[in-house]
Each structure stands twice: as structure tokens, then as C-alpha cells.
Scaffold this motif. Structure first.
Motif, mmCIF file in Angstrom:
data_model
loop_
_atom_site.group_PDB
_atom_site.id
_atom_site.type_symbol
_atom_site.label_atom_id
_atom_site.label_comp_id
_atom_site.label_asym_id
_atom_site.label_seq_id
_atom_site.Cartn_x
_atom_site.Cartn_y
_atom_site.Cartn_z
ATOM 1 N N THR A 22 0.822 -1.211 0.000
ATOM 2 C CA THR A 22 0.000 0.000 0.000
ATOM 3 C C THR A 22 0.854 1.259 0.000
ATOM 4 O O THR A 22 0.552 2.225 -0.709
ATOM 5 N N SER A 187 -6.481 4.189 7.621
ATOM 6 C CA SER A 187 -7.253 3.047 7.130
ATOM 7 C C SER A 187 -8.729 3.413 7.030
ATOM 8 O O SER A 187 -9.388 3.144 6.020
ATOM 9 N N TYR A 216 -10.321 3.160 3.342
ATOM 10 C CA TYR A 216 -11.578 2.394 3.352
ATOM 11 C C TYR A 216 -12.759 3.244 3.807
ATOM 12 O O TYR A 216 -12.673 3.974 4.806
#
Length: 237
Positions: A22, A187, A216
Motif C-alpha cells: 500500500t 485506514s 476504506y
């Protein structure tokens, strides 16, 4: 997955100490490569960041370096198999040796997804030791040498853990590099950031701009921000 298929290129990551992750793809997607003609990728690994930057700016010529022989060989093969092969070169050197061998090289943009586990326990595998662990002297050398090899309005962009950010910002200032942007990677919206993409520039008095980047929206559902950043690269978007 040995071969990771992107929309415009493929990355073979067999035996590489650091796989596609990532951190790397976000640096490749978010680094400011506009108007940057000469680019250097320090610690290129599989070559994914360099390939992403080459796709984003068709005027860029990119040098990539890695101290690991397997990474050097894999990146070279990945470059050669890409549409951008004529604008990508890879060298088997540390950045210290590379700059010593190329004292006149200057870059509009230098990027790095560096090793960052300062003073942490060492793994048993020598390759992972080199790829994932370092100490403060590594960053002192990096910032000192990058400041000497950036063009007049050049920038250095690094992705680092949050607890390393202040160290980088202060060291950069010691070598004439002003931190002008920090992209805090989270995140989820309600979580603390775990990475920072820091942009350090020469010859500027711009104030620091901070912004958040959320991966997310909810469990197993990528945010619009993430999908927008990676839509030109990932086949799932």
C-alpha cells in the motif's frame, strides 16, 4: 501473487525482499510528478513506484536505484517489459554510491518508500534486514544528499510512519528542505493516521499543508478517495 497486473504494465515481484504494498502504490499515485522531467526513485524494489510515475507523466525520465541485486534485476525486467522502457533506467547502487558516481545529476523530483524501522529488532533474513530496517544515519545521509541533488525548485517525497515524520521534517530543515505538504494516510476516517507522505522542497517559504487520505469507506470497501487515486492503475477499479 508473483506477477501483479496493472492496467498499463505488469510487475514481477518474485524473490524481491519488499513486495508491492500500500505504501508504494500510494506514493506512486500521489507524489507530485507534474512538470517533473528528471526523476529519481531511491530503493525502487520491484520498480512499481517508478512505473506509476512514468505512466502519470509521459515527459519524465526516471532513474531508479536499489542496493539489492534481486530487486535491481526484477525492476530492470519490469521496466524493459513496459511501455515506458525508454524512459526508465535502473542501477544497482546505494543512493550514497549512486550520487558519488554521478555528482552532476540533479532531479526535479526524488521519491522513496524507504526502510523505516528505526532501532527495531532485526529479522533473520539478510535481505529483509536491508529492505526494512535502518537507523537515523540513513535519513541524515538521504536528506543531505538529496538536498544537494535536487534542481532549483525540486522536491523530495517520502512515505514514512507517523512517528518518524517529525524527525524527517527537522532533518530536512537542517539541509534547506522545507516540508510543504503532509498527506496523512488512514485506514478508516475514525482511525489515527499510520503513514505520512511528506513533500520537502528547496527554495520555498510555503507553509505546511496537511490533509488526510482515507483508504476504506467501511470494511472491505475502498473509499472514493482511494478508488480515484488508483483507478488508472488497478484493474479492480
Amino acid at each position: 501473487m508473483s506477477v501483479f497486473q496493472f492496467k498499463e504494465f505488469a510487475v514481477d515481484q518474485r524473490d524481491c525482499p519488499m513486495k508491492i504494498n500500500t505504501d508504494g502504490v500510494l506514493l506512486g499515485a500521489l507524489a507530485d510528478v507534474d512538470q517533473r522531467v528528471k526523476v529519481l526513485d531511491i530503493g525502487t524494489g520491484t520498480g512499481v513506484v517508478a512505473l506509476m510515475l512514468a505512466q502519470r507523466n509521459h515527459q519524465s525520465d526516471i532513474d531508479a536505484i536499489d542496493i539489492d541485486l534481486t530487486a535491481f534485476e526484477r525492476a530492470g525486467a519490469n521496466f524493459e517489459g513496459s511501455l515506458f522502457h525508454n524512459r526508465l533506467k535502473v542501477y544497482h547502487h546505494s543512493f550514497v554510491d549512486f550520487f558519488a558516481l554521478n555528482p552532476m545529476n540533479n532531479y526535479d523530483l526524488i521519491v522513496s518508500n524507504p526502510p523505516f524501522f528505526l532501532n527495531s529488532l532485526r529479522s533473520d533474513k539478510a535481505q529483509k534486514n536491508i529492505a526494512r530496517h535502518t537507523d537515523i544515519h540513513f535519513f541524515v545521509d538521504m536528506l543531505r544528499l538529496c538536498s544537494l541533488h535536487l534542481s532549483v525548485n525540486g522536491a523530495l517525497e517520502l512515505i514514512v510512519p507517523m512517528d518518524l515524520s517529525e524527525v524527517i521534517i527537522n532533518l530536512g530543515a537542517d539541509y534547506g528542505l522545507q516540508t510543504t505538504q503532509a498527506i496523512r494516510i488512514k485506514s478508516f476516517e475514525n482511525k489515527e493516521p499510520f503513514r505520512n507522505i511528506l513533500k520537502l522542497e528547496k527554495n520555498t517559504d510555503k507553509a505546511l499543508e496537511e490533509k488526510d487520505f482515507v483508504i476504506y469507506e467501511r470494511e472491505k470497501e475502498h473509499s472514493l478517495q482511494y478508488r480515484t487515486a488508483l483507478k488508472d492503475f488497478f484493474t479492480i477499479f
